[in-house]
Motif scaffolding. Structure first.
Motif, PDB file in Angstrom:
ATOM      1  N   CYS A 286       0.833  -1.198   0.000  1.00 38.67           N
ATOM      2  CA  CYS A 286       0.000   0.000   0.000  1.00 38.67           C
ATOM      3  C   CYS A 286       0.875   1.257   0.000  1.00 38.67           C
ATOM      4  O   CYS A 286       1.931   1.306   0.636  1.00 38.67           O
ATOM      5  N   ASP A 290      -3.150   5.081  -2.178  1.00 39.87           N
ATOM      6  CA  ASP A 290      -4.172   4.035  -2.112  1.00 39.87           C
ATOM      7  C   ASP A 290      -5.289   4.378  -1.137  1.00 39.87           C
ATOM      8  O   ASP A 290      -6.208   3.580  -0.943  1.00 39.87           O
ATOM      9  N   TYR A 291      -5.201   5.531  -0.490  1.00 37.11           N
ATOM     10  CA  TYR A 291      -6.289   5.951   0.392  1.00 37.11           C
ATOM     11  C   TYR A 291      -6.586   7.423   0.149  1.00 37.11           C
ATOM     12  O   TYR A 291      -5.806   8.154  -0.469  1.00 37.11           O
ATOM     13  N   LYS A 309      -9.941   6.651   4.213  1.00 33.10           N
ATOM     14  CA  LYS A 309     -10.534   5.426   3.684  1.00 33.10           C
ATOM     15  C   LYS A 309      -9.656   4.874   2.568  1.00 33.10           C
ATOM     16  O   LYS A 309      -9.030   5.625   1.827  1.00 33.10           O
ATOM     17  N   TRP A 310      -9.632   3.526   2.513  1.00 30.97           N
ATOM     18  CA  TRP A 310      -8.951   2.879   1.396  1.00 30.97           C
ATOM     19  C   TRP A 310      -9.795   3.019   0.128  1.00 30.97           C
ATOM     20  O   TRP A 310     -11.021   3.064   0.179  1.00 30.97           O
ATOM     21  N   GLU A 312     -11.711   1.689  -2.817  1.00 28.45           N
ATOM     22  CA  GLU A 312     -12.420   0.420  -2.994  1.00 28.45           C
ATOM     23  C   GLU A 312     -12.518   0.076  -4.482  1.00 28.45           C
ATOM     24  O   GLU A 312     -12.788   0.961  -5.301  1.00 28.45           O
ATOM     25  N   LYS A 314     -10.113  -2.538  -2.372  1.00 32.15           N
ATOM     26  CA  LYS A 314      -8.743  -2.406  -1.908  1.00 32.15           C
ATOM     27  C   LYS A 314      -7.865  -3.416  -2.647  1.00 32.15           C
ATOM     28  O   LYS A 314      -8.096  -4.629  -2.577  1.00 32.15           O
ATOM     29  N   CYS A 316      -4.345  -3.181  -2.553  1.00 36.67           N
ATOM     30  CA  CYS A 316      -2.999  -3.212  -1.987  1.00 36.67           C
ATOM     31  C   CYS A 316      -2.989  -4.019  -0.696  1.00 36.67           C
ATOM     32  O   CYS A 316      -4.033  -4.360  -0.144  1.00 36.67           O
ATOM     33  N   GLU A 318      -1.410  -4.078   3.220  1.00 39.64           N
ATOM     34  CA  GLU A 318      -0.728  -3.283   4.245  1.00 39.64           C
ATOM     35  C   GLU A 318       0.091  -4.144   5.192  1.00 39.64           C
ATOM     36  O   GLU A 318       0.664  -3.642   6.152  1.00 39.64           O
ATOM     37  N   LEU A 326      -3.001   2.844   7.043  1.00 37.70           N
ATOM     38  CA  LEU A 326      -4.064   3.826   6.929  1.00 37.70           C
ATOM     39  C   LEU A 326      -4.025   4.748   8.142  1.00 37.70           C
ATOM     40  O   LEU A 326      -4.044   4.274   9.285  1.00 37.70           O
TER      41      LEU A 326
END
Length: 913
Positions: A286, A290-291, A309-310, A312, A314, A316, A318, A326
Motif C-alpha cells: 500500500c 491508495d487511500y 478510507k482505502w 475500494e 482495496k 494493496c 498493508e 491507513l
C-alpha cells in the motif's frame, strides 16, 4: 469370392458408417409460404453418402425464448444448461479479446485506424482518421440491436446507422450519438427483416495537442434471427448458476471465474480482482495514493470528523514489507461555515435563506426597503456535497471509483486504481452542455469565468482524467484536481449573499423593487432610474451608475432597448472634401464562406466555415453556426461565427459541422481607421489599391477562453471593386490562412461592387458630338475608372439644333468681304481728307510769302471766303479718273511743296470755249 471382391465389400461397409459428428443440420431458405426443410450438411468434403434424408422443417416464424436453443435433431426448444446463456432469437457479443466472427474493422485513410478489442469492450481509434466497425446479419423477422457505449469527448465524431437491402440508412438526425454525461449509455434501434448491415463509425478531430478520448462499445445484442442452435458459454468473469439463462452474471470484486462457470471463486488473501474479472492479481504494498480523506457531516455541536478510507476495492496489502498504514480517523475538527446565502439550522445542516433574505453563511437577514437580493449560488466551503451537484465516474477496468470528495476548503479528485478512470462533477442550475474550456498539464491555482446569455436550464460539468491510455500501473495516481469555489450569479431559485439597490416602482405599483426600464440605469444608493444619453447602450453586467451607459461606436446607433449598437447598412463619409454615401444593403444577407482546405497531422481534411451577417436592423437574420454531430445540436448566432467542417462520406450527410463559436456577437463601430478599440485590421495584409478608403466593420465577442482572456474580435474590411460580380468574394490574410494569427482576432477582406460609394453627378462625364445636318447630340458616360455603384442614373442622351460649318463659313466670307470694302472706303476717305489738309497747309504757306513780295491782283492766289470751291480747281479739267488719281500721286517739288497747276484766266477762257 476373390480378394478383390472382398476388398470392395469392405470399402462399401466403411462408407456407410457415418458418425453424427461428421455432419450438422441446417435449414434451407424459406419459400413464399414460410416453409423450409432441414438438411444434413457434411463437415468434411470427403464424407461419403449416407447422410440423413431431408425432413420438413419448422415454420420460418418459429423461434425460441430467451435462455433456450433449438435442438435441430428434434426441432424443439431446449433450455441452456448452467454456465451458458442464449438470447433465443438473437446473438450477443460481450467478449472482446479478439474481433468476433462477422465483425469487420477498417480505416478509411490508414490501415491501423481500426477498432481495438480490449477484453470487456472494444475501443475506437483516437486519431483523425475515420474508422468503421461493421456487422452484417440476416433477420428472418423484424428484430432489434442494442449496445452500450461510452462517448465522453465531443472532439470525436461518433455515429451509428443501419443499411438494409436497398442500401437505405437510418435517419441522419438519429444516427449521431449523444455525449455520455455519466456512465455507459444504452442505445436501442429496431431492425427490419432481411439483410441488415450495422455500422459504428468514429472520426477523431482534435486540432489541439490533446488526443481525443476513444469511444467504447460493449454488450452488443441482436435479435430477430430465426433461431439459435446452440448456447454460448459465459465468458471469464461471469457465470450462470441456473439452466435457461439469458444473461451471465458478473463476478463480484475479489472473485473470479473461468469460461462457462456456474459460480465464481474467491481470490486468495494476497490477491485481488475487480468486478467481472477472470483472473486475480497480486496485491502490491500500500502507498499513500491508495487511500483518501473526507469529512463526516457536521454534528449538533458543529464538529466534523476527518476520515481516511482505502480506495475500494482495496487492491494493496498493508501487511507486506514497505507498506504504509491507513492513518487514524476520527480527528474532530470545527465545521466550516455555511456557504453564502445559507444559514445553520438546529440540525447542524445548512439551509437556504428564504426569498427576500440574504446571508453571509451565519444567519439570514431581510433585505432593507428599496433593495433586492442578489440571487445565485456561491460554494466556497465543502463539508457536504451540494444537493444540485452530482459526482459521476467511469472506470474502464470494472472498479468502483469514488471520484470527487469534499475536503473543507475545496473539493478534490481522489486516487483510483487506474490512471484512465474518468471522474466527472456536474452542477445543474435552472434558469440559464458543451465543452467551453479544457486544461492539461500542471496548472496552479487560477480563476475562470463564463458568461451565460440564455435563460435555459444548464449543466456545468468538470471532468478529470489522469491519462487516456488504459493502464493498471498507476503511474499518475498522485495527480489530482481541486476546485476551491464555484460562484454563479443571477440564478433562478438561487440564494442571496447580499442585497443591492434597485429601481423604484411606479407610484401605483404595489412592488417596492422593480428593474429599470430599457435604456435606463440605476443611481447608486437611491434606486432611481435615469435614462442613458442618446446613442448609448446599457452595460449588462453593471446597470448601476452612469458608467453603465456605453456610447455606440462611430456610424452606429443604439436599438430601441438600448441593448446593442447597430448599423442600418448606410454610411455618409467625408473624403478629400467630398461626401461619399454608401449603401451596403445588398451585402446584409447572411453570407457563408470558408477557408482553404486544411489537413491534420494524420491527413484528415477540414475547413473553417464562417457565417457573416454584416449589418441590418434589429429584426435582421443572424449568422448561424450549427453543430450537427452530437444530439445537443448547439447553434451559435451573431454577426460572425465559425464552425469546423469535415467532409462526410456517409450517405445523406455531406458534411459534419462541430465546435461552433462566436467571433463577433456585437457591432462596435464602422470606420475607415485601421485601428479601433484596440483592434487592428492588419492593414499590411490588405494593401490599399485605390484612392477610395476601405470601410471597416469592427465586431467583438465577450466569450472568453483560456487563450483569449478578453474575448474574440473581428474586422471586416469592405473594398470597392466594380469588377467583382459575386457578393461573397471574401479573402483571408495571406499570412493567416485561417483568418486569425492568434486565435482571438479575425480579419477579412470583402471585395464587392456594393462596397463602392453611391454614384453622383461628379461621376458623370459629358460628351458633345459634332453638328451634323443641323443636329447635335450630348451623351453622358461614367468617369473611368468607375468607383461607384447605384445612386443616380446616367441622364438620357440630349439632342439639340445647331448650325453647320458651311453656313458659318459663308457668313464669314461675306462679312469679311464687306468689312474689307468698308475698310478700303474708309481708308480712301481719310486719305482724301489728308490731302486736302496738306493742300490747305501749302496754300497757307504760299500766302505768307506773298506779303513780302505781292503779285499783281489778277494773278493773286488769295482765296476768298468759301475757299473750298477752289479746292476743286484741280478737278475742273475734263480728265479721266485715272488721270486725276495720277495727279494726286504727283511727287512734291524740291522745296517741299506740291506742284499744283494754277489756271490763268486765258487758259480758263480757252477751256470754256
Amino acid at each position: 469370392m476373390n480378394e478383390t471382391e472382398r476388398l470392395f465389400n469392405a470399402v462399401v461397409v466403411v462408407c456407410f458408417i457415418i458418425l453424427q459428428s461428421d455432419y450438422h443440420f441446417e435449414y434451407t431458405d424459406c419459400d413464399v409460404l414460410g416453409s423450409r426443410w432441414r438438411v444434413a450438411i457434411p463437415n468434411k468434403p470427403e464424407t461419403c453418402t449416407g447422410l440423413p434424408d431431408p425432413v420438413k422443417g419448422t415454420h420460418c416464424t418459429f423461434s425460441c425464448n430467451d435462455g433456450e436453443f433449438l435442438d435441430m435433431r428434434t426441432q424443439e426448444c431446449q433450455k441452456c444448461v448452467a454456465g451458458t446463456y442464449s438470447l433465443g432469437t438473437g446473438v450477443a457479443f460481450d467478449e472482446w479479446d479478439t474481433l468476433p466472427t462477422g465483425f469487420i474493422s477498417h480505416g478509411i485513410m490508414l490501415d491501423d485506424s481500426t477498432w481495438i478489442p480490449k477484453g470487456d469492450y472494444i475501443a475506437s481509434n483516437t486519431d483523425e482518421c475515420t474508422s468503421t466497425l461493421s456487422y452484417a446479419v440476416s433477420l428472418k423477422k423484424p428484430g432489434s440491436v442494442s449496445f452500450q457505449y461510452f462517448y465522453p469527448d465531443n472532439h470525436m465524431f461518433f455515429e451509428f446507422y443501419v443499411q438494409n437491402d436497398q442500401c437505405q440508412s437510418t435517419e441522419s438526425q438519429s444516427r449521431w450519438m449523444k455525449i455520455s454525461e455519466s456512465d455507459w449509455d444504452y442505445h436501442y434501434v429496431q431492425l427490419s427483416s432481411g439483410n441488415n448491415v450495422l455500422y459504428w463509425r468514429t472520426t477523431g478531430f482534435s486540432l489541439a495537442a490533446n488526443t481525443a478520448k476513444p469511444v467504447l462499445l460493449k454488450n452488443i445484442a441482436i435479435s430477430g434471427v430465426s433461431y439459435t442452435s446452440e448456447c454460448f458459454h459465459c465468458k471469464p468473469g461471469t457465470y450462470s448458476d441456473k439452466p435457461g439463462a439469458a444473461r451471465c452474471i458478473p463476478c463480484s470484486a475479489n472473485s473470479y471465474s473461468n469460461k462457462g462457470a456456474t459460480a465464481c471463486q474467491p481470490c486468495e488473501a494476497d490477491k485481488y480482482s475487480g468486478i467481472g474479472s477472470g483472473t486475480c492479481l497480486q496485491r502490491l504494498p500500500c502507498k499513500t495514493t491508495d487511500y483518501f480523506y473526507t469529512h463526516t457531516p457536521c454534528d449538533s455541536s458543529g464538529q466534523t470528523q476527518l476520515m481516511y478510507k482505502w480506495i475500494e476495492p482495496k487492491i494493496c496489502s498493508e501487511t507486506v514489507e514497505g507498506a504504509v498504514q491507513l492513518p487514524a480517523s476520527g480527528e474532530m475538527m470545527a465545521c466550516p461555515p455555511c456557504n453564502p446565502g445559507f444559514f445553520s439550522s438546529n440540525t447542524s445542516t445548512c439551509e437556504p435563506c428564504p426569498h427576500g433574505f440574504y446571508s453571509n453563511g451565519t444567519e439570514c437577514s431581510e433585505c432593507p426597503a428599496g433593495t433586492e437580493p442578489v440571487v445565485g449560488f456561491e460554494y466556497k466551503w465543502w463539508n457536504k456535497m451540494p444537493s444540485n451537484m452530482k459526482k459521476l465516474f467511469v472506470s474502464y477496468g470494472g472498479f468502483v471509483v469514488t471520484g470527487w470528495e469534499v475536503a473543507g476548503e475545496y473539493i478534490y479528485t481522489t486516487p483510483s486504481n487506474q490512471d484512465s478512470d474518468y471522474m466527472m462533477l456536474t452542477l445543474t442550475v435552472p434558469g440559464y452542455s458543451n465543452i467551453v474550456e479544457s486544461w492539461s498539464g500542471t496548472m496552479g491555482k487560477q480563476s475562470y469565468s463564463y458568461l451565460i446569455k440564455s435563460n435555459n436550464t444548464i449543466s456545468f460539468t468538470w471532468g478529470f482524467q489522469r491519462t487516456g491510455i488504459f493502464s493498471t500501473k498507476n503511474e499518475y495516481s498522485s495527480d489530482y484536481a481541486k476546485i476551491y469555489s464555484v460562484h454563479l450569479t443571477n440564478v433562478i431559485g438561487g440564494v442571496a449573499s447580499e442585497c443591492r439597490q434597485c429601481a423604484l416602482a411606479a407610484v401605483d405599483s404595489d412592488s417596492g423593487c422593480v428593474p429599470c426600464p430599457p435604456g435606463h440605469y440605476m443611481l447608486n444608493g437611491t434606486g432611481v432610474c435615469k435614462s442613458c444619453p442618446s446613442n448609448t447602450i446599457i452595460r449588462p453586467e453593471q446597470p448601476i451608475g452612469k458608467q453603465a451607459c456605453i456610447p455606440c461606436g462611430p456610424n452606429t446607433y443604439s436599438n430601441e432597448g438600448r441593448s446593442a449598437c447597430m448599423s442600418d447598412c448606410t454610411l455618409a463619409l467625408h473624403h478629400e472634401g467630398e461626401m461619399l454615401n454608401y449603401d451596403f444593403s445588398p451585402l446584409a444577407n447572411v453570407t457563408g464562406f470558408q477557408s482553404s482546405p486544411r489537413f491534420t497531422s494524420k491527413g484528415l481534411q477540414y475547413f473553417h466555415h464562417f457565417s457573416v451577417a454584416l449589418c441590418g436592423t434589429e429584426n435582421r437574420a443572424l449568422a448561424s453556426c450549427l453543430e450537427n454531430v452530437t444530439e445537443s445540436k448547439r447553434d451559435v448566432k451573431g454577426y460572425i461565427c465559425q464552425a469546423t467542417v469535415v467532409p462526410s462520406e456517409v450517405r445523406g450527410q455531406s458534411v459534419v459541422s462541430s465546435q461552433p463559436f462566436s467571433i463577433g456577437e456585437s457591432l462596435i463601430g464602422v470606420t475607415t481607421d485601421f485601428k479601433f478599440d484596440d483592434i487592428s485590421s492588419l492593414d499590411g495584409n490588405f494593401p490599399v489599391e485605390s484612392e477610395l478608403p476601405d470601410v471597416i466593420f469592427y465586431y467583438r465577442s465577450r466569450e472568453t477562453t483560456q487563450a483569449c482572456k478578453n474575448g474574440r474580435s473581428a474586422s471586416i474590411r469592405l473594398r470597392c471593386d466594380p469588377t467583382v460580380t459575386l457578393k461573397n468574394h471574401v479573402s483571408l490574410p495571406s499570412n493567416c490562412s485561417e483568418g486569425t494569427c492568434d486565435g482571438c482576432s479575425f480579419h477579412f477582406l470583402w471585395r464587392s461592387q456594393y462596397a463602392c460609394p453611391l454614384c453622383s453627378e461628379r461621376n458623370i462625364k459629358e460628351i458633345v458630338s459634332a453638328c451634323i445636318q443641323g443636329i447635335q447630340r450630348t451623351t453622358y458616360v461614367w468617369q473611368q475608372p468607375l468607383r461607384c455603384t447605384g445612386g443616380v442614373s446616367l441622364p438620357p442622351q440630349k439632342i439639340s439644333a445647331c448650325v453647320t460649318l458651311d453656313f458659318w463659313l459663308k457668313c464669314g466670307v461675306s462679312i469679311g468681304t464687306v468689312a474689307a470694302i468698308l475698310l478700303i472706303t474708309i481708308s480712301c476717305y481719310f486719305w482724301k481728307r489728308t490731302r486736302k489738309l496738306q493742300y490747305k497747309y501749302s496754300k497757307l504757306m504760299m500766302t505768307a510769302g506773298d506779303k513780302e513780295c505781292e503779285l499783281p491782283a489778277a494773278d493773286s492766289c488769295a482765296i476768298m471766303e468759301g475757299e473750298d470751291a477752289e479746292d476743286d480747281l484741280i478737278y475742273l479739267s475734263k480728265k479721266s479718273f485715272f488721270t486725276k488719281i495720277k495727279s494726286f500721286s504727283r511727287e512734291r517739288t524740291s522745296d517741299g511743296f506740291d506742284s499744283v497747276p494754277l489756271k490763268s484766266s486765258a487758259a480758263l477762257e480757252m477751256e470754256m470755249n
